[in-house]
Design an enzyme around this catalytic site. Structure first.
Site: not given
Ligand code: SF4
Length: 350
Positions: A34, A189, A196, A199, A205
């Site tokens: 991370e 994204c 898109c 998606c 959205c």
């Protein structure tokens, strides 16, 4: 279907399940990944993560390492405060938590370099605990899904995004959900060309329905980056060794080994005589190049020189060293300095 159900369904088909920090999953490995993934893409992080884990397989190994060794393995990843914080946090974990990462958000956030989102990722992914995350990928996806205007770094916008992140987090299955929302932001994204068409949230959205997905998130309004200039001195002695200086522990390139710096207006010969008791016998200006930090451009002019030393001046110390290619001890270098040294020595510095 709820947001998390749709996302989890997508994740089971398309999510990333073979990342090195997923096999095996542990709080330590998730923490390291991370931190490396902040500001850095997965493809870049993978080899760094593998080398880092091979050298420092657990908190104890990291805590007992020399900071130089940690920075050496970080060379090229940038944002070196991350590596310094990892090292410091590992020492605290060893002293105060017997070498095990704490399992509460409050304790994790008290450690250097761990914020709310990183703490959430560690808890959810490695321990399956309920926790929301809001890293850069998630911020981007949420601002588009909900057409949230305003720069996400602003407190009010961030607060709104945290509320949404918490609202979307399901009541179970935290590890998969957390990996799923990160993968979704990173692979569907995406920043400049969101996919898109494929998606699963296209019909709901808000940014897509407005016809302008990439208008979100709002960029931070800032003018052009300022430009600073510096000369880096490649000072060689008669043995072909190059003078390196260790930078102060904080600030730009903190704790890394770098070349001596001189302003653009200083008389270099006088500078070398005054600071290093060196007489310059040969000087060559190499091509300029630019290194860009998040808040300024640094235009670097490398000057290569041969120096004869005043024997009364002893220069090797904790913060100054004559470096030669046969040295085996690891040092961390800023990327442009490493690049310069490699171009001089022809062979990569390992
Ligand atoms: Fe992102 Fe496009 Fe999906 Fe909206 S439709 S969430 S902009 S990929």
């Amino acid at each position: 279907m709820q947001f998390s159900d749709i996302l989890l369904k997508w994740f089971h088909q398309h999510g990333r399940k073979d990342l090195p920090w997923q096999h095996p999953v542990s709080p330590y490995r998730v923490w390291i990944s991370e931190i490396m993934l902040q500001q850095t893409q997965v493809i870049t992080v993978i080899p760094y993560f593998q080398r880092f884990i091979a050298r420092f397989p657990d908190v104890t190994a990291l805590a007992n390492a020399r900071l130089d060794d940690v920075l050496h393995l970080w060379t090229g990843l940038g944002y070196y405060a991350r590596a310094r914080n990892l090292h410091r946090a590992a020492q605290i974990i060893l002293q105060e938590y017997s070498g095990h990462l704490p399992d509460s958000a409050v304790d994790l956030i008290s450690l250097p370099g761990i914020g709310r989102s990183t703490a959430g990722a560690i808890l959810a992914i490695s321990l399956g605990k309920p926790a929301a995350i809001l890293d850069g990928n998630v911020k981007r996806a949420l601002t588009r899904l909900h057409a949230i205007a305003g720069w996400p770094g602003e407190k009010a916008v961030e607060k709104q995004l945290w509320l949404l992140a918490e609202r979307h987090t399901p009541a179970t299955n935290f590890a998969d959900y957390t990996q799923a929302i990160m993968d979704f932001g990173a692979t569907v994204c995406t920043r400049s060309k969101p996919h898109c068409c494929s998606c699963p949230f296209q019909s709901e959205c808000a940014a897509y329905s407005q016809g302008q997905p990439t208008a979100y998130p709002t960029s931070k309004s800032r003018g052009r980056l300022p430009i600073r200039q510096v000369r880096l001195l490649i000072l060689k002695n008669v043995h072909g060794e190059i003078l390196l200086e260790k930078r102060p522990p904080t600030g730009i390139w903190g704790g890394l080994w770098s070349l001596p710096e001189c302003t653009m207006t200083e008389d270099i010969e006088e500078f070398c005589q005054r600071v290093y008791a060196c007489d310059i016998t040969h000087m060559l200006q190499k091509p300029n190049f630019r290194h860009t930090f998040s808040h300024f451009h640094l235009d670097i002019t490398p000057i290569q020189m041969t120096a004869t030393l005043n024997p009364s001046k002893i220069m090797d110390s904790a913060t100054t060293v004559w470096y030669n290619r046969t040295e085996t001890d690891a040092r961390g270098f800023p990327a442009p300095v490493k690049q310069l040294l490699e171009s001089l020595l022809e062979e990569p510095i390992t």
